[in-house]
Write an enzyme that holds these catalytic residues in place. Structure first.
Site, short mmCIF file in Angstrom:
data_model
loop_
_atom_site.label_atom_id
_atom_site.label_comp_id
_atom_site.label_asym_id
_atom_site.label_seq_id
_atom_site.Cartn_x
_atom_site.Cartn_y
_atom_site.Cartn_z
N GLY A 1 0.83 -5.56 0.41
CA GLY A 1 -0.10 -5.64 -0.73
C GLY A 1 0.58 -6.03 -2.03
CB ALA B 1 -0.88 0.00 1.24
CD GLU C 1 0.46 -6.99 4.76
OE1 GLU C 1 1.22 -7.93 5.08
OE2 GLU C 1 -0.03 -6.88 3.62
CD GLU D 1 -2.48 -8.60 1.20
OE1 GLU D 1 -2.26 -7.37 1.24
OE2 GLU D 1 -3.40 -9.16 1.80
N1 COA Z 1 4.45 3.63 0.13
C1 COA Z 1 4.86 4.85 -0.27
N2 COA Z 1 6.16 5.14 -0.51
C2 COA Z 1 7.05 4.16 -0.36
C3 COA Z 1 6.68 2.85 0.05
C4 COA Z 1 5.31 2.61 0.30
N3 COA Z 1 4.86 1.40 0.66
N4 COA Z 1 7.80 2.08 0.12
C5 COA Z 1 8.82 2.89 -0.23
N5 COA Z 1 8.38 4.14 -0.53
C6 COA Z 1 9.15 5.30 -0.92
C7 COA Z 1 10.04 5.78 0.24
O1 COA Z 1 9.31 6.58 1.14
C8 COA Z 1 11.11 6.53 -0.49
O2 COA Z 1 10.61 7.81 -0.88
P1 COA Z 1 11.47 9.16 -0.49
O3 COA Z 1 12.73 9.04 -1.30
O4 COA Z 1 10.56 10.25 -0.97
O5 COA Z 1 11.69 9.11 0.97
C9 COA Z 1 11.26 5.73 -1.80
O6 COA Z 1 10.07 4.96 -1.94
C10 COA Z 1 12.44 4.78 -1.73
O7 COA Z 1 12.30 4.00 -0.55
P2 COA Z 1 13.52 3.70 0.46
O8 COA Z 1 12.96 3.19 1.73
O9 COA Z 1 14.41 4.92 0.54
O10 COA Z 1 14.29 2.57 -0.37
P3 COA Z 1 15.06 1.30 0.21
O11 COA Z 1 15.63 0.62 -1.00
O12 COA Z 1 15.97 1.67 1.32
O13 COA Z 1 13.92 0.36 0.86
C11 COA Z 1 11.80 -0.83 0.94
C12 COA Z 1 12.83 -0.11 0.05
C13 COA Z 1 10.63 -1.21 0.05
C14 COA Z 1 12.45 -2.07 1.55
C15 COA Z 1 11.35 0.11 2.08
O14 COA Z 1 10.97 1.35 1.52
C16 COA Z 1 10.16 -0.42 2.85
O15 COA Z 1 10.34 -1.26 3.73
N6 COA Z 1 8.93 0.07 2.54
C17 COA Z 1 7.72 -0.33 3.23
C18 COA Z 1 7.29 -1.68 2.70
C19 COA Z 1 6.14 -2.22 3.51
O16 COA Z 1 6.22 -2.46 4.69
N7 COA Z 1 5.03 -2.44 2.80
C20 COA Z 1 3.86 -3.01 3.43
C21 COA Z 1 2.79 -1.99 3.41
S1 COA Z 1 1.33 -2.68 4.14
#
Ligand code: COA
Length: 266
Positions: free
Chosen positions: A116, A71, A139, A119
């Site tokens: 998601g 999400a 999640e 999913e």
């Molecule tokens: N929603 C919105 N933006 C997201 C996102 C999400 N789920 N996941 C990553 N982004 C954005 C970050 O905020 C960042 O934006 P910014 O540069 O404006 O701060 C950009 O994408 C890059 O993410 P970043 O975290 O810097 O990259 P990374 O390579 O270090 O890590 C992930 C990537 C995906 C591992 C990490 O962002 C993460 O754990 N995201 C959440 C994933 C999650 O828990 N999803 C489940 C949701 S229910």
């Protein structure tokens, strides 16, 4: 490459012959699922289900970092409780539309698939994965649970105990582990791209008999929701759908004439 739909093209669509390639296209947000993206996916799935010229769909993400980071947590921050409820409803409806498509849908997991994102891949029929990436239903680490089918589809794919371990521990699995538990069926080797890996899997499906493929998907998808007896009755119904098809006659004729069959989906 053609963009679709109104607001913004967060899913782009490319056709290669009878294969449709859908690409989640929000690389600045790790291809996270905004409302617009989820709506587009649902609409695409419903439209494509009616389009007999498309035999296989491949769903992937733009870039090599993310298939989909779940999400859109930034969009979610500004949502009221009512908004979140509506979003979850949209989420479930769109993923169910992908799940219900008569064409095989292959998730080509090019980068991380969390929450998601995984999913969505679970709503697809087949999953292939880049050897260097990770997947997980993360999640519970955000104090919520999977809300777009993850608690139901994951145990059907990997079994209850593995699903519980993955979800309760919010695990992020590497490709070798995902392959070992059957969450994905293929992992890229050497320099092969995940899209090429998915295209190799799609190739034989392009020439397969569409009515048989759709009937097989219906029967298999129902297997875990029914008693064996109910399932066998459904299998019979699905089998009968193939019996009346011209493609079945074409298969017999091609066998007799020692040539490859040409299936038209009729
Ligand atoms: N929603 C919105 N933006 C997201 C996102 C999400 N789920 N996941 C990553 N982004 C954005 C970050 O905020 C960042 O934006 P910014 O540069 O404006 O701060 C950009 O994408 C890059 O993410 P970043 O975290 O810097 O990259 P990374 O390579 O270090 O890590 C992930 C990537 C995906 C591992 C990490 O962002 C993460 O754990 N995201 C959440 C994933 C999650 O828990 N999803 C489940 C949701 S229910």
């Amino acid at each position: 490459m053609t963009d679709i739909n109104e607001d913004s093209a967060t899913v782009t669509v490319e056709h290669r012959g009878s294969i449709a390639i859908w690409t989640l296209n929000r690389p600045d947000r790790m291809n996270a699922l905004s409302r617009a993206t989820v709506r587009q996916l649902g609409r695409l799935a419903r439209q494509t289900a009616q389009n007999r010229a498309i035999r296989v769909v491949i769903l992937t993400g733009e870039g090599d970092k993310a298939f989909c980071a779940g999400a859109d947590l930034k969009e979610r921050q500004g949502m009221s409780m009512d908004d979140v409820q509506q979003f979850l409803h949209l989420y479930r409806a769109s993923f169910s539309a992908v799940d219900a498509m008569p064409q095989p849908v292959i998730a080509a997991i090019n980068g991380v698939a969390f929450g998601g994102g995984l999913e969505l891949a679970l709503a697809c029929d087949l999953r292939v994965m880049s050897s260097t990436t990770h997947v997980g239903l993360t999640e519970t680490s955000l104090a919520i649970i999977p809300g777009a089918g993850g608690t139901q589809r994951l145990p059907r794919v990997v079994g209850e105990a593995r699903a519980k371990e993955m979800i309760l521990l919010a695990q992020r699995l590497d490709a070798a582990k995902a392959l070992a538990i059957g969450l994905v069926t293929r992992v890229t080797e050497g320099n092969e791209s995940v899209l090429d890996c998915a295209l190799r899997l799609a190739e034989p499906l392009v020439n397969a008999a569409p009515i048989a493929i759709a009937a097989a998907l219906t029967a298999i998808d129902a297997a875990s929701n029914m008693s064996l007896e109910e399932g066998l009755t459904l299998e019979r119904t699905c089998y009968e759908l193939t019996l009346g098809s011209q493609d079945r006659l074409e298969a017999l004729a091609a066998f007799a004439e020692k040539r490859k069959p040409v299936y038209r989906g009729i």
